[in-house]
Structures are given as C-alpha cells and as structure tokens.
Motif scaffolding. Structure first.
Motif, PDB file in Angstrom:
ATOM      1  N   UNK A  83      56.959  26.924  56.001  1.00  0.00           N
ATOM      2  CA  UNK A  83      56.786  27.178  54.582  1.00  0.00           C
ATOM      3  C   UNK A  83      55.391  26.918  54.038  1.00  0.00           C
ATOM      4  N   UNK A  84      54.442  26.591  54.891  1.00  0.00           N
ATOM      5  CA  UNK A  84      53.080  26.288  54.429  1.00  0.00           C
ATOM      6  C   UNK A  84      52.368  27.554  53.959  1.00  0.00           C
ATOM      7  N   UNK A  85      51.422  27.359  53.060  1.00  0.00           N
ATOM      8  CA  UNK A  85      50.587  28.444  52.564  1.00  0.00           C
ATOM      9  C   UNK A  85      49.169  28.155  53.040  1.00  0.00           C
ATOM     10  N   UNK A  86      48.707  28.935  54.015  1.00  0.00           N
ATOM     11  CA  UNK A  86      47.428  28.696  54.676  1.00  0.00           C
ATOM     12  C   UNK A  86      46.378  29.592  54.016  1.00  0.00           C
ATOM     13  N   UNK A  87      45.478  28.966  53.247  1.00  0.00           N
ATOM     14  CA  UNK A  87      44.466  29.725  52.511  1.00  0.00           C
ATOM     15  C   UNK A  87      43.066  29.560  53.088  1.00  0.00           C
ATOM     16  N   UNK A  88      42.871  28.549  53.948  1.00  0.00           N
ATOM     17  CA  UNK A  88      41.563  28.282  54.553  1.00  0.00           C
ATOM     18  C   UNK A  88      41.736  28.128  56.056  1.00  0.00           C
ATOM     19  N   UNK A  89      40.619  28.216  56.788  1.00  0.00           N
ATOM     20  CA  UNK A  89      40.663  28.039  58.240  1.00  0.00           C
ATOM     21  C   UNK A  89      41.256  26.689  58.606  1.00  0.00           C
ATOM     22  N   UNK A  90      42.017  26.670  59.714  1.00  0.00           N
ATOM     23  CA  UNK A  90      42.626  25.448  60.220  1.00  0.00           C
ATOM     24  C   UNK A  90      41.810  24.984  61.423  1.00  0.00           C
ATOM     25  N   UNK A  91      41.305  23.738  61.404  1.00  0.00           N
ATOM     26  CA  UNK A  91      40.513  23.244  62.526  1.00  0.00           C
ATOM     27  C   UNK A  91      41.352  23.123  63.807  1.00  0.00           C
TER      28      UNK A  91
END
Length: 64
Positions: free
Chosen positions: A40-48
């Motif tokens: 359910x996460x909303x990923x708006x930026x790069x994930x390291x």
C-alpha cells in the motif's frame, strides 16, 4: 483551462527488489537493489539500495 497531460517516464526496479501488493510507484522512480516497498505504499522518490520503505508518502523504515 488546465490540462491533464500524460506523464511518461520509465520506472526502474533493480535486481532483488520486492514491490508488494497495491503499491503505487510514480513515473521516473528507481527502486534500488535489494529494497522492499511495503504493501500500500506510495513511492514518489527514488528508493536507495538495501532499504525498506513504507507509508503514504513512503519513508525509509528505521530498523530498531
């Protein structure tokens, strides 16, 4: 009058990642190797690399 232009950018999911159910990954985002995006996460930026992100908007989960 405002328009709703289509935004097309690649989403890159590196090796060893787990993007769980019902995540939204925005256009142009890269998910780093061996990372996990919680349900359910909303990923708006790069994930390291080697991290877990959770929430809306997604934030890095701090290991305790």
């Amino acid at each position: 009058m405002p328009t709703f232009d289509l935004v097309t950018k690649p989403i890159v999911i590196r090796e060893g990642c787990w993007v769980t159910a019902r995540c939204f990954v925005a256009p142009g985002v890269t998910i780093g190797p061996n990372s996990m995006c919680a349900a359910g996460s909303v990923i708006l930026k790069d994930v390291p690399p080697n991290t877990t992100v959770i929430g809306n908007p997604a934030r890095i989960k701090v290991q305790s």
